[in-house]
Write an enzyme that holds these catalytic residues in place. Structure first.
Site: not given
Length: 352
Positions: A207, A288-290, A293
């Site tokens: 992830d 919230l990384r998705g 990015v």
């Protein structure tokens, strides 16, 4: 003089613009060098599909960078975040600084590397007896402002993968031994590659890679023959091949530089940001990384295409790369090919 002569005997690198197919991997690498804050790329695919060739080729096409001469961290002459402590002190003391231009550093991390080899070591004895911080830089120092490539990253110790991801995300490497602490810049694009047959990375580690590119063996016989012939021809007469693609290589180099300069002015409308987050929510992506990015990659793609504003088309090109590896909850599940991401994207963005 000896080093200059040796440079003439550098191994020729297959031109990036001559690589046939593998568009997903090429796009992920290009976007990461335009905006290193995307967070690196994980490339998974069959053996012998040109992963290493493509990664070395992207390093070769990048423009040279200016560094402080004889500095172990490839320090920038004016950016504090890309500068070692000695250079900072020299600037504070108004000392003159000599610089030189070098090719973007491309560091290979061997599978058997120890933590000391990766992070660097502090000579405790020297520190105690002479009262100075005697630091021996590791691979993270060499990779600053460049690319760090880990082949078979899925076979690397999880603890080391963690260290690499932390440094890539923060841009700094900290080494602590016996109460002595050294910190130096380590801003690099992390590129991992591997073969799914040899096991996947744990979802928690996966992830943290910004993008995930999948590559497959080319099935079309004519295309396979073309790839084989071109590689054979390059091996026989590499200089002729490099000359043949010189114009295209320079054109791509200029496109990358223009994209890097344009990136900070690229706009992403609020409505599109909302829709990106809707897609992430519908796919049940943790954290919230998705979202972050995808926003970054969409801007980088727009900059690469010479645009000042992100379009739906830009998002469509990159969203599979940014989200497909974030759907897996169970370590035993295989990674989605991206069909689920594309389906939800089409629904949210109301595309036919």
């Amino acid at each position: 003089m000896v080093t200059q002569n040796l440079k003439k005997f550098d191994t020729p690198v297959f031109p990036f613009t001559a690589i046939v197919g593998q568009d997903e991997m090429k796009l992920a690498l290009l976007l990461n060098v335009i905006d290193p804050k995307i967070g690196g790329v994980m490339i998974m695919g069959d053996r012998g599909t040109g992963k290493s060739t493509t990664i070395r080729a992207i390093a070769d096409v990048l423009p040279e960078i200016e560094i402080v001469k004889d500095d172990p961290f490839n320090s920038h002459k004016s950016d504090l975040d890309l500068m070692g402590n000695e250079v900072k002190l020299a600037i504070q003391n108004n000392e003159s600084i000599n610089t030189e231009f070098i090719k973007i550093p491309m560091v290979d991390l061997p599978l058997g590397a120890t933590e000391d080899r990766v992070c660097g070591t502090i000579d405790i004895e020297k520190a105690l007896t002479e009262g100075i911080k005697a630091f021996e830089p590791g691979l993270l120092a060499k990779a600053n402002r460049g690319l760090l490539y880990v082949d078979e990253v899925n076979l690397l110790d999880d603890h080391l993968v963690d260290i690499l991801l932390d440094s890539a995300a923060s841009g700094w490497n900290t080494v602590e031994r016996e109460g002595i602490s050294i910190r130096h810049p380590a801003r690099f694009v992390l590129i991992g590659s591997g073969n799914p047959e040899e096991g996947e990375l744990r979802p928690q580690l996966l992830d943290r890679f910004g993008m995930h590119a999948e590559i497959r063996t080319v099935k079309d016989p004519e295309l396979r023959v073309k790839v084989v012939e071109e590689r054979t021809s390059f091996d026989q007469t590499p200089i002729n091949w490099i000359k043949k693609y010189e114009v295209q290589q320079q054109k791509l180099r200029e496109q990358i530089v223009n994209a890097q300069e344009r990136l900070y002015n690229v706009e992403l409308d609020y409505e599109l940001r909302i829709k990106i987050s809707q897609v992430c929510s519908r796919l049940d992506v943790d954290g919230l990384r998705g979202d972050i990015v995808t926003n970054r990659a969409a801007k980088a793609h727009a900059a690469f295409m010479g645009l000042d504003k992100v379009t739906v088309s830009n998002i469509k090109e990159i969203i599979r790369l940014c989200l497909r590896h974030r759907l897996r909850k169970d370590p035993l599940e295989t990674i989605d090919s991206g069909d689920k991401v594309s389906k939800i994207f089409a629904e949210v963005f109301e595309l036919d």
